[in-house]
Write an enzyme that holds these catalytic residues in place. Structure first.
Site, short mmCIF file in Angstrom:
data_model
loop_
_atom_site.label_atom_id
_atom_site.label_comp_id
_atom_site.label_asym_id
_atom_site.label_seq_id
_atom_site.Cartn_x
_atom_site.Cartn_y
_atom_site.Cartn_z
N HIS A 1 15.50 -0.22 41.45
CA HIS A 1 16.79 -0.90 41.46
C HIS A 1 17.39 -0.78 42.85
O HIS A 1 17.15 0.19 43.55
CB HIS A 1 17.77 -0.26 40.45
CG HIS A 1 17.35 -0.38 39.04
ND1 HIS A 1 17.42 -1.56 38.35
CD2 HIS A 1 16.83 0.52 38.18
CE1 HIS A 1 16.99 -1.38 37.11
NE2 HIS A 1 16.60 -0.12 36.99
N ALA B 1 2.11 20.83 38.84
CA ALA B 1 2.82 20.20 37.73
C ALA B 1 4.31 20.10 38.02
O ALA B 1 4.92 21.03 38.56
CB ALA B 1 2.58 20.99 36.45
N LYS C 1 6.10 20.58 48.82
CA LYS C 1 5.73 21.07 50.14
C LYS C 1 4.37 21.75 50.01
O LYS C 1 3.93 22.09 48.90
CB LYS C 1 6.77 22.03 50.70
CG LYS C 1 6.94 23.28 49.87
CD LYS C 1 8.00 24.18 50.44
CE LYS C 1 8.10 25.45 49.58
NZ LYS C 1 9.06 26.38 50.11
#
Length: 149
Positions: A73, A122, A142
């Site tokens: 958007h 994860a 990172k």
């Protein structure tokens, strides 16, 4: 445009014991392109392109991930109100290298380049450029350590 050669797409809620929130969705709109190399695997994740998403060979996309090369958007409230999504939404290519593993519930954002043999922990939110042979994790992701290829 969507192209892939050989691989495994898991969409059944019982196909991955981590628990899938949805079926696998791959969408290329507004001229977007998705290219996936041989031997990939994906489970209940979304790949949504309006620019370009390239995923290398033998890449694995864990359960419930999102790979999106656009903001979906516009940032400007008036443009959102007028539903000017195609013309006013920022987009940038994504490249995921060979032999990568994207851990469950991770989000790969527009403009990201991930080198070969990278493991994404994860739940990571990934944006930026990451070299070959490392583990990345976190929000924002990172490098947390190097790995042997």
């Amino acid at each position: 445009m969507y192209s892939a050669r050989g691989g495994n797409i898991n969409s059944s809620f019982t196909s991955n014991m981590l628990g899938l929130w949805q079926r696998t969705i791959m969408v290329a709109r507004y001229g977007g392109q998705i290219e996936i190399g041989d031997g990939f695997g994906i489970s209940g994740s979304t790949i949504y392109s309006t620019k370009s998403i390239k995923i290398g060979k033998n890449a694995t996309i864990g359960a419930n991930c999102k790979i999106i090369d656009n903001d979906f958007h516009p940032l400007d409230p008036e443009q959102r109100r007028l539903n000017l999504n195609e013309e006013h939404t920022a987009r940038a290519p994504i490249v995921i290298g060979d032999n990568c593993f994207i851990g469950m519930n991770s989000i790969i954002l527009k403009g990201t380049t991930i080198g070969n043999n990278v493991v994404v922990g994860a739940g990571s939110v990934v944006h930026g450029t990451f070299p070959d042979n490392c583990i990345i994790a976190g929000n924002p992701a990172k490098i947390i350590r190097q790995i042997n290829p």
